[in-house]
Write a protein that holds these residues in place. Structure first.
Motif, PDB file in Angstrom:
ATOM      1  N   PHE A  31       0.974  -1.119   0.016  1.00 47.75           N
ATOM      2  CA  PHE A  31      -0.118   0.197   0.054  1.00 47.75           C
ATOM      3  C   PHE A  31       1.088   1.227  -0.022  1.00 47.75           C
ATOM      4  CE2 PHE A  31      -2.326   3.388   2.542  1.00 47.75           C
ATOM      5  CZ  PHE A  31      -3.050   3.575   1.429  1.00 47.75           C
ATOM      6  N   ASN A  32       0.802   2.097  -0.829  1.00 47.02           N
ATOM      7  CA  ASN A  32       1.534   3.234  -1.313  1.00 47.02           C
ATOM      8  C   ASN A  32       0.991   4.332  -0.300  1.00 47.02           C
ATOM      9  OD1 ASN A  32       3.424   2.176  -2.633  1.00 47.02           O
ATOM     10  ND2 ASN A  32       2.089   2.198  -4.702  1.00 47.02           N
ATOM     11  N   ASP A  37      -1.011  16.665   3.664  1.00 40.66           N
ATOM     12  CA  ASP A  37      -0.478  17.726   4.128  1.00 40.66           C
ATOM     13  C   ASP A  37      -1.100  17.608   5.475  1.00 40.66           C
ATOM     14  OD1 ASP A  37       0.912  18.805   1.936  1.00 40.66           O
ATOM     15  OD2 ASP A  37      -1.112  19.609   1.080  1.00 40.66           O
ATOM     16  N   GLU A  38      -0.314  18.089   6.515  1.00 41.19           N
ATOM     17  CA  GLU A  38      -1.004  18.146   8.186  1.00 41.19           C
ATOM     18  C   GLU A  38      -1.012  19.789   8.470  1.00 41.19           C
ATOM     19  OE1 GLU A  38       1.983  16.206  10.036  1.00 41.19           O
ATOM     20  OE2 GLU A  38       1.046  14.084   9.596  1.00 41.19           O
ATOM     21  N   ILE A  39      -2.151  20.022   8.542  1.00 41.95           N
ATOM     22  CA  ILE A  39      -2.309  21.564   8.648  1.00 41.95           C
ATOM     23  C   ILE A  39      -2.859  21.681  10.120  1.00 41.95           C
ATOM     24  CG2 ILE A  39      -3.796  23.611   7.899  1.00 41.95           C
ATOM     25  CD1 ILE A  39      -4.353  22.128   5.189  1.00 41.95           C
ATOM     26  N   TYR A  40      -1.923  22.638  10.817  1.00 37.84           N
ATOM     27  CA  TYR A  40      -2.190  22.875  12.375  1.00 37.84           C
ATOM     28  C   TYR A  40      -2.044  24.522  12.342  1.00 37.84           C
ATOM     29  CZ  TYR A  40      -0.634  18.169  12.651  1.00 37.84           C
ATOM     30  OH  TYR A  40      -0.539  16.629  12.426  1.00 37.84           O
ATOM     31  N   ASP A  41      -2.859  24.919  13.567  1.00 39.59           N
ATOM     32  CA  ASP A  41      -2.821  26.110  13.964  1.00 39.59           C
ATOM     33  C   ASP A  41      -2.826  26.433  15.302  1.00 39.59           C
ATOM     34  OD1 ASP A  41      -3.198  28.823  14.195  1.00 39.59           O
ATOM     35  OD2 ASP A  41      -5.340  29.063  13.382  1.00 39.59           O
ATOM     36  N   THR A  46      -6.907  22.638  11.638  1.00 40.50           N
ATOM     37  CA  THR A  46      -7.918  23.497  11.068  1.00 40.50           C
ATOM     38  C   THR A  46      -8.453  22.925   9.778  1.00 40.50           C
ATOM     39  OG1 THR A  46      -6.026  24.594   9.841  1.00 40.50           O
ATOM     40  CG2 THR A  46      -6.774  25.181  12.246  1.00 40.50           C
ATOM     41  N   GLU A  47      -8.157  21.789   9.202  1.00 36.74           N
ATOM     42  CA  GLU A  47      -8.636  21.217   8.015  1.00 36.74           C
ATOM     43  C   GLU A  47      -8.587  19.714   7.936  1.00 36.74           C
ATOM     44  OE1 GLU A  47      -7.068  20.885   3.333  1.00 36.74           O
ATOM     45  OE2 GLU A  47      -6.964  22.843   4.303  1.00 36.74           O
ATOM     46  N   LYS A  48      -9.933  19.195   7.640  1.00 34.94           N
ATOM     47  CA  LYS A  48     -10.043  17.867   7.557  1.00 34.94           C
ATOM     48  C   LYS A  48      -9.494  17.259   6.462  1.00 34.94           C
ATOM     49  CE  LYS A  48     -13.770  14.186   7.560  1.00 34.94           C
ATOM     50  NZ  LYS A  48     -15.103  14.037   7.716  1.00 34.94           N
ATOM     51  N   THR A  49      -8.416  16.476   6.628  1.00 35.54           N
ATOM     52  CA  THR A  49      -7.578  15.818   5.616  1.00 35.54           C
ATOM     53  C   THR A  49      -6.829  14.659   6.023  1.00 35.54           C
ATOM     54  OG1 THR A  49      -5.736  16.079   4.001  1.00 35.54           O
ATOM     55  CG2 THR A  49      -5.358  17.399   6.051  1.00 35.54           C
ATOM     56  N   ASP A  50      -6.615  13.773   5.334  1.00 28.82           N
ATOM     57  CA  ASP A  50      -5.888  12.477   5.577  1.00 28.82           C
ATOM     58  C   ASP A  50      -4.346  12.938   5.279  1.00 28.82           C
ATOM     59  OD1 ASP A  50      -8.085   9.503   4.805  1.00 28.82           O
ATOM     60  OD2 ASP A  50      -8.005  11.228   6.458  1.00 28.82           O
ATOM     61  N   SER A  51      -3.698  13.015   6.518  1.00 29.21           N
ATOM     62  CA  SER A  51      -2.166  13.285   6.252  1.00 29.21           C
ATOM     63  C   SER A  51      -1.462  12.202   5.707  1.00 29.21           C
ATOM     64  CB  SER A  51      -1.673  13.985   7.675  1.00 29.21           C
ATOM     65  OG  SER A  51      -1.562  12.864   8.706  1.00 29.21           O
ATOM     66  N   GLY A  52      -0.309  12.308   5.298  1.00 27.98           N
ATOM     67  CA  GLY A  52       0.770  11.226   4.892  1.00 27.98           C
ATOM     68  C   GLY A  52       1.067  10.300   6.253  1.00 27.98           C
ATOM     69  N   GLU A 348      -3.039   8.097  14.785  1.00 20.96           N
ATOM     70  CA  GLU A 348      -3.145   6.641  14.634  1.00 20.96           C
ATOM     71  C   GLU A 348      -4.449   6.393  14.131  1.00 20.96           C
ATOM     72  OE1 GLU A 348      -5.309   7.531  18.343  1.00 20.96           O
ATOM     73  OE2 GLU A 348      -3.567   8.217  17.263  1.00 20.96           O
ATOM     74  N   MET A 349      -5.607   7.155  14.267  1.00 17.07           N
ATOM     75  CA  MET A 349      -6.856   7.101  13.971  1.00 17.07           C
ATOM     76  C   MET A 349      -6.706   7.560  12.293  1.00 17.07           C
ATOM     77  SD  MET A 349      -9.218   8.614  16.868  1.00 17.07           S
ATOM     78  CE  MET A 349      -8.954   7.838  18.569  1.00 17.07           C
ATOM     79  N   LEU A 350      -6.106   8.491  12.016  1.00 19.76           N
ATOM     80  CA  LEU A 350      -5.904   8.855  10.487  1.00 19.76           C
ATOM     81  C   LEU A 350      -5.322   7.464   9.665  1.00 19.76           C
ATOM     82  CD1 LEU A 350      -4.378  12.467  10.597  1.00 19.76           C
ATOM     83  CD2 LEU A 350      -6.928  11.632  10.362  1.00 19.76           C
ATOM     84  N   ASP A 351      -4.453   6.878  10.332  1.00 24.38           N
ATOM     85  CA  ASP A 351      -3.792   5.565   9.633  1.00 24.38           C
ATOM     86  C   ASP A 351      -4.538   4.755   9.327  1.00 24.38           C
ATOM     87  OD1 ASP A 351      -1.336   6.891   9.418  1.00 24.38           O
ATOM     88  OD2 ASP A 351      -0.193   5.491  10.932  1.00 24.38           O
ATOM     89  N   CYS A 352      -5.715   4.481  10.827  1.00 21.45           N
ATOM     90  CA  CYS A 352      -6.666   3.410  10.401  1.00 21.45           C
ATOM     91  C   CYS A 352      -7.841   3.709   9.345  1.00 21.45           C
ATOM     92  CB  CYS A 352      -7.369   3.239  11.815  1.00 21.45           C
ATOM     93  SG  CYS A 352      -6.466   2.434  12.933  1.00 21.45           S
ATOM     94  N   ARG A 353      -8.077   4.954   9.473  1.00 14.47           N
ATOM     95  CA  ARG A 353      -9.086   5.298   8.437  1.00 14.47           C
ATOM     96  C   ARG A 353      -8.541   5.001   7.017  1.00 14.47           C
ATOM     97  NH1 ARG A 353     -11.841  11.402   8.744  1.00 14.47           N
ATOM     98  NH2 ARG A 353      -9.738  11.734   7.766  1.00 14.47           N
ATOM     99  N   THR A 354      -7.264   5.643   6.657  1.00 16.53           N
ATOM    100  CA  THR A 354      -6.735   5.760   5.388  1.00 16.53           C
ATOM    101  C   THR A 354      -6.633   4.216   5.021  1.00 16.53           C
ATOM    102  OG1 THR A 354      -5.361   7.371   5.807  1.00 16.53           O
ATOM    103  CG2 THR A 354      -4.701   5.824   4.174  1.00 16.53           C
TER     104      THR A 354
END
Length: 511
Positions: A31-32, A37-41, A46-52, A348-354
Motif C-alpha cells: 500500500f502506497n 498535508d498536515e495543517i495545524y494552527d 484546522t482542515e479535515k484531511t488524511d495526512s501522509g 493513529e486514527m488517520l492511519d486506520c481510516r486511510t
C-alpha cells in the motif's frame, strides 16, 4: 522395503495431521501511503484531511471474513499497548464470572488505593458502589475505566481466594496430596497487599493477571505479556500488533462485545452510590460524527464500529479499530504513534481510516482455488495399470486480493512425496499447495487423492522383489557370492590339476 513403506506412512500421517485444518493466511499487500498535508494552527487541526503516513511504529490489518492479513508494518514488535489491554480484561472477566450480566460486584477500597494519584482514565465508580458485571464491561470499554478494570481483577481474585472460583484443571480436594485450597495459593491471597512493582505489576499476586497471560498463550500470542488489567505502563507489560489482532478477533466473538464497543456513549443507570446515573463518551473519536472545539469531526469514519483506544507517555497513541461495509469487516491494530501523542493529534486514527478506505475500495474476495481443482500429481506404486495419482484441492480457498490481480499472477508451489503406495483412499491427504502473490504467501490448502486405488499383490511382490534385487545391499551380497563362486571354481581347477599330477606320478611308479 518395509523400512521404505514405514517412512512413507509416517510422512503421510504427519502431513495429514498438519494439513487437516490449514488456515488461509497471508502477510499483506503493498500500500502506497499518500504524502498528504498536515495543517495545524496553534496545535489544533484546522482542515479535515488524511495526512501522509504511516504515523505508527506498528500496524496490523486483518480481513475478518476470510482471515486474510492484508497489510502489516512491523507486526511482531513488542510495544506498550496501554488501554488496549482492556480487550483481554474483557475476555478474562466474561469467561470467568458466571452470569456476568446479573452478577452484582461491589467496588472495593483497594481500587481507589491503587489508582490514587495515577491521573489515569477513570469511569468514575465510587468505593462501595454496586454494579452488575455487564455495567462494568461497558465502563471498561467505552470510557476506558481503569477503575472498572481493577474492580474486575479484585473481584475474580477474591472469588478465587475464597474457593468460589475453581479452575477447571484444579486438583480435587479429595485427592491425596491435593494441598491447600485456592485461598492458600502462594502469592494469591484473600488479603489485599500492594504488589511489588506498585499498581502496574500484579504478577504473582493476581490470579486474574495469571489468567490473562494463560489466555494469551492459548490464543498463540508469542510477543505479549500482561502485568495488570488496565494498561498503565510497566516494562514487562507489552504486546505486538499481530498478537493484539488475535486477541481482538477472539473478543469480537464474545457476547455483548461488539454491541458495547460500537457505542458513541454509555448511559450508566443509577446505582446505590449514584442516584442520577451518568453519560460517558467513548474515547474512540472514529465513532463520533459530531464536532468539538478541538478536533471537529476529523477522525470520524462512517463505517467504524469499534474497538478500543490506548495512550500513555511510553506507548503514545494506540488503537484497535474495526469497520464494516460492503459485506466485509476489517480490523486494524495501530501502535506507537509517538509524534502524534506529543502533538495531541490522533494520527493513529488517520492511519486506520486511510487503511480502511484503501481496503474497502481496492480489495475484494476472490476464490483462487475451488474444491476438486487438480493442482498436481504424484507417482503411484503397487497399482495395476496405473502409475500416477492426481491430487486436488480439498476445499475452496477464498482470500482478499487487490481487484487488479489476475488468476495467472498467483503462483502455486506443491509439496508432496516422491511417490505413494497403493492402497490409497479417495480424499486422503497426500500433499499441500501453497499459493503466493507478489512473493507473499496468501493461502495454503491440503491436496487429496482424487480416487481410491487398490493394491495389486502381484505387482507389489514383483516390485518389492525387483527393488530388493536392485538395492545396494543385494548387489553387495550378490557380488560377494559371485566372488566366492569364482574362488571356488579356481580352487576346483587347482585341485583337479593336482589330482591329475598325482595320478601321473603313481602310474610312473607302477611301471
Amino acid at each position: 522395503m518395509k523400512i521404505l513403506r514405514f517412512l512413507t506412512a509416517v510422512f503421510l500421517a504427519g502431513l495429514t495431521a498438519a494439513l487437516t485444518a490449514l488456515p488461509v493466511s497471508a502477510e499483506g499487500f503493498t500500500f502506497n501511503w499518500d504524502i498528504g498535508d498536515e495543517i495545524y494552527d496553534g496545535g489544533l487541526i484546522t482542515e479535515k484531511t488524511d495526512s501522509g503516513g504511516p504515523h505508527c511504529k506498528s500496524l496490523f490489518m486483518l480481513n475478518i471474513d476470510t482471515d486474510t492479513v492484508v497489510y502489516t508494518l512491523n507486526p511482531d514488535d513488542s510495544l506498550p499497548m496501554a488501554s488496549m489491554t482492556k480487550i483481554m480484561t474483557y475476555i478474562v472477566a466474561y469467561e470467568n464470572i458466571p452470569d456476568i450480566e446479573n452478577t452484582v460486584i461491589t467496588v472495593p477500597q483497594a481500587v481507589a488505593d491503587d489508582l490514587e494519584g495515577s491521573e489515569s482514565s477513570l469511569a468514575g465508580v465510587a468505593v462501595g458502589e454496586q454494579l452488575t458485571g455487564l455495567q462494568l464491561l461497558n465502563l471498561l470499554m467505552v470510557p476506558s475505566g481503569n477503575d472498572a478494570a481493577l474492580t474486575f481483577m479484585k473481584y475474580v481474585d477474591e472469588q478465587y481466594a475464597s474457593g468460589q472460583l475453581v479452575p477447571p484443571d484444579a486438583p480435587s480436594p479429595e485427592d491425596p496430596g491435593a494441598g491447600e485450597g485456592p485461598g492458600d495459593e502462594p502469592g494469591v491471597t484473600g488479603d489485599y497487599v500492594i504488589p511489588e512493582g506498585g499498581m502496574t505489576d500484579y504478577t504473582g499476586k493476581s490470579y486474574f493477571v495469571q489468567l490473562m497471560n494463560e489466555k494469551a498463550e492459548e490464543l498463540g500470542c508469542r510477543n505479549t505479556h500482561f502485568t495488570n488489567p488496565h494498561g498503565l505502563h510497566n516494562d514487562n507489560h507489552y504486546a505486538s500488533a499481530r498478537d493484539m489482532g488475535r486477541i481482538t478477533q477472539y473478543a469480537m466473538q464474545l457476547p455483548y462485545f461488539m454491541d458495547i464497543v460500537k457505542q458513541r456513549q454509555y448511559d450508566k443507570e443509577p446505582t446505590n452510590m449514584d442516584a442520577d446515573g451518568d453519560t460517558l463518551a467513548n474515547t474512540n473519536r472514529m465513532l463520533q460524527p459530531y464536532g468539538d472545539n478541538t478536533y471537529g469531526n476529523l477522525y470520524w469514519y462512517t463505517y467504524a464500529n469499534g474497538i478500543k483506544t490506548g495512550s500513555h507517555d511510553q506507548s503514545g497513541y494506540c488503537l484497535a479499530a474495526s469497520a464494516s461495509t460492503y459485506g466485509y469487516t476489517y480490523i486494524v491494530i495501530a501502535m506507537g504513534n509517538m509524534e502524534g501523542y506529543e502533538k495531541g493529534v490522533h494520527e493513529e486514527m488517520l492511519d486506520c481510516r486511510t487503511l480502511f478506505r484503501w481496503a474497502f475500495t481496492s480489495l475484494g474476495k476472490k476464490t483462487i482455488v475451488s474444491q476438486g481443482d487438480i493442482l498436481s500429481s504424484v507417482n503411484l506404486e503397487y497399482a495395476y495399470q496405473k502409475d500416477e495419482l492426481l491430487l486436488a484441492a480439498s476445499e475452496n480457498v477464498s482470500v482478499m486480493l487487490p481487484d487488479s490481480v489476475e488468476q495467472s499472477s498467483i503462483i502455486t508451489t506443491v509439496e508432496k512425496p516422491e511417490s505413494v503406495q497403493a492402497p490409497i483412499r479417495k480424499g486422503e491427504v497426500v500433499g499441500t499447495a501453497t499459493l503466493s502473490y507478489a512473493n507473499e504467501v496468501i493461502a495454503t490448502v491440503p491436496l487429496v487423492a482424487t480416487e481410491s486405488v487398490s493394491r495389486s499383490d502381484l505387482i507389489a511382490g514383483w516390485e518389492q522383489g525387483r527393488a530388493l534385487l536392485s538395492s545396494p545391499w543385494s548387489i553387495a551380497i550378490m557380488a560377494a557370492l559371485g566372488a566366492l563362486v569364482i574362488v571356488y571354481l579356481i580352487l576346483v581347477v587347482f585341485y583337479r590339476r593336482k589330482q591329475k599330477q598325482l595320478r601321473r606320478v603313481k602310474k610312473f611308479r607302477d611301471l
